[in-house]
Motif scaffolding. Structure first.
Motif, PDB file in Angstrom:
ATOM      1  N   ASN A  45       0.408  -0.918   0.293  1.00  0.00           N
ATOM      2  CA  ASN A  45       0.211   0.082  -0.151  1.00  0.00           C
ATOM      3  C   ASN A  45       0.869   1.162   0.036  1.00  0.00           C
ATOM      4  N   LEU A  46       1.470   1.155   0.711  1.00  0.00           N
ATOM      5  CA  LEU A  46       2.935   2.260   0.639  1.00  0.00           C
ATOM      6  C   LEU A  46       3.988   2.460  -1.092  1.00  0.00           C
ATOM      7  N   PHE A  47       3.691   1.280  -1.033  1.00  0.00           N
ATOM      8  CA  PHE A  47       3.913   2.142  -2.332  1.00  0.00           C
ATOM      9  C   PHE A  47       3.425   2.308  -3.788  1.00  0.00           C
ATOM     10  N   THR A  48       2.333   1.834  -3.327  1.00  0.00           N
ATOM     11  CA  THR A  48       1.529   2.310  -4.323  1.00  0.00           C
ATOM     12  C   THR A  48       1.021   3.526  -4.316  1.00  0.00           C
ATOM     13  N   GLU A  49       1.059   4.101  -3.094  1.00  0.00           N
ATOM     14  CA  GLU A  49       0.814   5.360  -2.795  1.00  0.00           C
ATOM     15  C   GLU A  49       1.879   6.738  -3.170  1.00  0.00           C
ATOM     16  N   ILE A  50       2.880   5.801  -3.499  1.00  0.00           N
ATOM     17  CA  ILE A  50       4.345   6.795  -3.135  1.00  0.00           C
ATOM     18  C   ILE A  50       3.779   6.781  -5.116  1.00  0.00           C
ATOM     19  N   ILE A  51       3.561   5.587  -5.915  1.00  0.00           N
ATOM     20  CA  ILE A  51       3.874   5.784  -7.299  1.00  0.00           C
ATOM     21  C   ILE A  51       2.070   6.816  -8.141  1.00  0.00           C
ATOM     22  N   SER A  52       1.437   6.502  -7.069  1.00  0.00           N
ATOM     23  CA  SER A  52       0.402   7.662  -7.552  1.00  0.00           C
ATOM     24  C   SER A  52       0.271   8.765  -6.932  1.00  0.00           C
ATOM     25  N   PHE A  53       1.245   9.089  -5.945  1.00  0.00           N
ATOM     26  CA  PHE A  53       1.431  10.309  -5.680  1.00  0.00           C
ATOM     27  C   PHE A  53       2.310  11.812  -7.063  1.00  0.00           C
ATOM     28  N   ALA A  54       3.258  10.342  -7.403  1.00  0.00           N
ATOM     29  CA  ALA A  54       4.220  10.507  -8.445  1.00  0.00           C
ATOM     30  C   ALA A  54       3.456  11.330  -9.560  1.00  0.00           C
ATOM     31  N   LEU A  55       2.638  10.065 -10.128  1.00  0.00           N
ATOM     32  CA  LEU A  55       1.798  10.248 -11.001  1.00  0.00           C
ATOM     33  C   LEU A  55       0.693  11.626 -10.996  1.00  0.00           C
ATOM     34  N   PHE A  56       0.419  11.800 -10.328  1.00  0.00           N
ATOM     35  CA  PHE A  56      -0.970  13.115  -9.905  1.00  0.00           C
ATOM     36  C   PHE A  56       0.037  14.336 -10.170  1.00  0.00           C
ATOM     37  N   VAL A  57       1.779  14.551  -9.456  1.00  0.00           N
ATOM     38  CA  VAL A  57       2.170  16.079  -9.613  1.00  0.00           C
ATOM     39  C   VAL A  57       2.422  16.323 -10.644  1.00  0.00           C
ATOM     40  N   PHE A  58       3.061  14.798 -11.543  1.00  0.00           N
ATOM     41  CA  PHE A  58       3.133  14.937 -13.091  1.00  0.00           C
ATOM     42  C   PHE A  58       2.311  15.105 -14.416  1.00  0.00           C
ATOM     43  N   LEU A  59       1.172  14.407 -13.707  1.00  0.00           N
ATOM     44  CA  LEU A  59      -0.482  15.064 -14.615  1.00  0.00           C
ATOM     45  C   LEU A  59      -0.831  15.999 -14.614  1.00  0.00           C
ATOM     46  N   PHE A  60      -0.640  16.846 -12.809  1.00  0.00           N
ATOM     47  CA  PHE A  60      -1.595  17.612 -12.967  1.00  0.00           C
ATOM     48  C   PHE A  60      -0.460  18.835 -13.077  1.00  0.00           C
ATOM     49  N   LEU A  61       0.132  19.363 -13.103  1.00  0.00           N
ATOM     50  CA  LEU A  61       1.373  19.934 -13.466  1.00  0.00           C
ATOM     51  C   LEU A  61       1.166  20.144 -14.938  1.00  0.00           C
ATOM     52  N   SER A  62       1.317  19.077 -15.605  1.00  0.00           N
ATOM     53  CA  SER A  62       1.652  19.029 -16.864  1.00  0.00           C
ATOM     54  C   SER A  62       0.055  19.976 -17.507  1.00  0.00           C
ATOM     55  N   PHE A  63      -1.418  19.675 -16.375  1.00  0.00           N
ATOM     56  CA  PHE A  63      -2.452  19.961 -17.772  1.00  0.00           C
ATOM     57  C   PHE A  63      -2.002  21.591 -16.989  1.00  0.00           C
ATOM     58  N   ASN A  64      -1.608  21.775 -16.188  1.00  0.00           N
ATOM     59  CA  ASN A  64      -1.623  23.326 -15.456  1.00  0.00           C
ATOM     60  C   ASN A  64      -0.885  24.696 -16.469  1.00  0.00           C
ATOM     61  N   HIS A  65       0.584  22.835 -16.992  1.00  0.00           N
ATOM     62  CA  HIS A  65       1.214  24.138 -17.369  1.00  0.00           C
ATOM     63  C   HIS A  65       0.528  24.551 -19.579  1.00  0.00           C
ATOM     64  N   LEU A  66       0.145  23.216 -19.586  1.00  0.00           N
ATOM     65  CA  LEU A  66      -0.257  22.780 -20.673  1.00  0.00           C
ATOM     66  C   LEU A  66      -1.989  24.360 -21.283  1.00  0.00           C
TER      67      LEU A  66
END
Length: 215
Positions: A45-66
């Motif tokens: 669960n801890l591992f999946t939370e780290i991956i989920s957080f990294a994905l969220f950061v990249f996707l929404f920062l990319s969306f905001n940049h767009l």
């Protein structure tokens, strides 16, 4: 600086990957709540939370940049960074549980963080409605879905908190079961959000025209 087509395509593919990853994360998170004594489940669960957080950061920062570069739209920046901050606090909370078990305040802190994130997520959708272009045909639909997802994420956090109360108040069991079943709808809505984000990213990668919009 304009967002690159490579980053847009990568964001699109990662959105698709997240569509496949998120149901697994939801399942493992539920297992962690139900079987808190299984250390292997907690580790996964801890591992999946780290991956989920990294994905969220990249996707929404990319969306905001767009939005900022292609549409001159800056209304989501503070909300997105607020969401990232809350998710980071949540991740640190999970890490604290990994090293220090049975902290009394954690169940209350997790509820506050998750519920607040859901409300901010909904406000993000309301602000996205102010975008004066159709966002590659997905603007209104994406905004509305994000709003629904935000409120239902808050509802999901309530279900998690309710599950933890079961250990102390058995009379809440029936109520908790109803809330948990309802929270499954939040998972479906979250998947729809990522599907639409993937479409936006892929469509944006094919378009290089700068659209001037009143911010």
């Amino acid at each position: 600086m304009a967002i690159s087509q490579i980053r847009l395509r990568l964001a699109g593919w990662l959105s698709i990957a997240n569509i496949l990853f998120f149901p697994l994360f939801y399942y493992i998170s539920t297992r962690d709540i139900i079987s808190q004594q299984e250390q292997s489940i907690i580790n996964i669960n801890l591992f999946t939370e780290i991956i989920s957080f990294a994905l969220f950061v990249f996707l929404f920062l990319s969306f905001n940049h767009l939005l900022k570069t292609n549409f001159k739209f800056h209304k989501l920046t503070k909300l997105i960074y607020s969401l990232i901050s809350l998710k980071l606090f949540g991740l640190l909370l999970s890490l604290s549980l990994y090293f220090f078990e049975n902290l009394i305040f954690t169940k209350y802190a997790a509820f506050i963080i998750s519920f607040s994130a859901g409300i901010i997520y909904a406000f993000l959708g309301f602000n996205l409605l102010k975008l004066n272009v159709n966002l590659y045909g997905m603007g209104k639909i994406l905004s509305s879905t994000i709003i629904i997802n935000g409120f239902w994420f808050a509802f999901f956090s309530l279900s998690v908190y309710c599950n933890r109360l079961v250990d102390y108040q058995l009379t809440t069991m029936a109520v908790c079961q109803k809330v948990v079943i309802g929270s499954a709808f939040a998972v479906i809505i979250r998947l729809v959000v990522y599907i639409m984000l993937a479409i936006v990213f892929f469509k944006a990668s094919r378009k290089n025209t700068l659209v001037t919009v009143e911010s």
